[in-house]
Scaffold this motif. Sequence first.
Motif, short mmCIF file in Angstrom:
data_model
loop_
_atom_site.label_atom_id
_atom_site.label_comp_id
_atom_site.label_asym_id
_atom_site.label_seq_id
_atom_site.Cartn_x
_atom_site.Cartn_y
_atom_site.Cartn_z
N PHE A 2 31.46 -28.98 -13.51
CA PHE A 2 32.12 -29.43 -14.72
C PHE A 2 33.26 -30.39 -14.40
CE2 PHE A 2 30.38 -25.37 -16.34
CZ PHE A 2 29.59 -25.92 -17.35
N LYS A 3 33.95 -30.14 -13.30
CA LYS A 3 35.08 -30.99 -12.95
C LYS A 3 34.61 -32.42 -12.67
CE LYS A 3 39.18 -30.97 -10.10
NZ LYS A 3 39.93 -30.28 -9.06
N SER A 9 39.34 -30.05 -19.45
CA SER A 9 40.65 -30.39 -18.90
C SER A 9 40.99 -29.39 -17.79
CB SER A 9 41.72 -30.33 -19.99
OG SER A 9 41.94 -28.99 -20.38
N LYS A 10 42.03 -29.67 -17.04
CA LYS A 10 42.46 -28.76 -15.98
C LYS A 10 42.84 -27.40 -16.56
CE LYS A 10 44.14 -32.24 -12.78
NZ LYS A 10 45.29 -32.77 -12.03
N THR A 11 43.52 -27.41 -17.70
CA THR A 11 43.94 -26.17 -18.35
C THR A 11 42.74 -25.37 -18.81
OG1 THR A 11 45.94 -27.31 -19.08
CG2 THR A 11 45.45 -25.20 -20.12
N GLU A 12 41.77 -26.04 -19.42
CA GLU A 12 40.56 -25.36 -19.87
C GLU A 12 39.79 -24.78 -18.68
OE1 GLU A 12 39.40 -27.85 -23.88
OE2 GLU A 12 38.94 -28.72 -21.91
N MET A 13 39.79 -25.51 -17.59
CA MET A 13 39.10 -25.05 -16.38
C MET A 13 39.76 -23.79 -15.82
SD MET A 13 36.45 -26.00 -14.93
CE MET A 13 35.56 -25.67 -13.45
N LYS A 14 41.09 -23.74 -15.85
CA LYS A 14 41.81 -22.56 -15.38
C LYS A 14 41.44 -21.33 -16.21
CE LYS A 14 45.97 -24.87 -13.65
NZ LYS A 14 47.43 -25.00 -13.86
N VAL A 15 41.41 -21.51 -17.53
CA VAL A 15 41.08 -20.39 -18.41
C VAL A 15 39.61 -19.97 -18.21
CG1 VAL A 15 40.89 -19.60 -20.81
CG2 VAL A 15 42.85 -21.00 -20.10
N LEU A 16 38.73 -20.95 -18.07
CA LEU A 16 37.32 -20.63 -17.85
C LEU A 16 37.12 -19.86 -16.55
CD1 LEU A 16 34.39 -20.91 -18.77
CD2 LEU A 16 34.30 -23.09 -17.54
N ALA A 35 45.56 -17.09 -15.88
CA ALA A 35 45.15 -18.49 -15.66
C ALA A 35 46.34 -19.39 -15.34
CB ALA A 35 44.42 -19.02 -16.89
N GLY A 36 47.55 -18.89 -15.57
CA GLY A 36 48.73 -19.70 -15.30
C GLY A 36 48.97 -20.79 -16.32
N VAL A 37 48.67 -20.48 -17.59
CA VAL A 37 48.88 -21.45 -18.67
C VAL A 37 49.74 -20.80 -19.75
CG1 VAL A 37 46.68 -22.60 -18.21
CG2 VAL A 37 46.78 -20.80 -19.93
N SER A 38 50.20 -21.58 -20.71
CA SER A 38 51.02 -21.03 -21.79
C SER A 38 50.14 -20.21 -22.74
CB SER A 38 51.71 -22.15 -22.57
OG SER A 38 50.77 -22.86 -23.36
N VAL A 39 50.77 -19.31 -23.48
CA VAL A 39 50.05 -18.47 -24.43
C VAL A 39 49.42 -19.33 -25.52
CG1 VAL A 39 50.25 -16.58 -26.10
CG2 VAL A 39 51.51 -16.48 -23.96
N GLY A 40 50.13 -20.34 -25.97
CA GLY A 40 49.59 -21.24 -27.00
C GLY A 40 48.35 -21.98 -26.53
N SER A 41 48.38 -22.44 -25.29
CA SER A 41 47.20 -23.12 -24.72
C SER A 41 46.04 -22.16 -24.60
CB SER A 41 47.53 -23.71 -23.35
OG SER A 41 48.44 -24.76 -23.46
#
Length: 66
Positions: A2-3, A9-16, A35-41
Amino acid sequence: MFKKLNLLSKTEMKVLLFVSAGDSEFYERQAAKGAGVSVGSANAILKDFESLGLVKREKKGRMLFY
């Protein structure tokens, strides 16, 4: 894969990656922290993933579990 295709996006990839690593249910704050992202993201990404059929959402009381 996918990358290289630039579909996420990088953020979506972290969550996935977080979502695919475990086989138990979790809530948004756990996904954000893992995932190391914000709660809103995490919230927005998980909603998108649910609309695509990648995760299922279940409400228990006031909490949303994925």
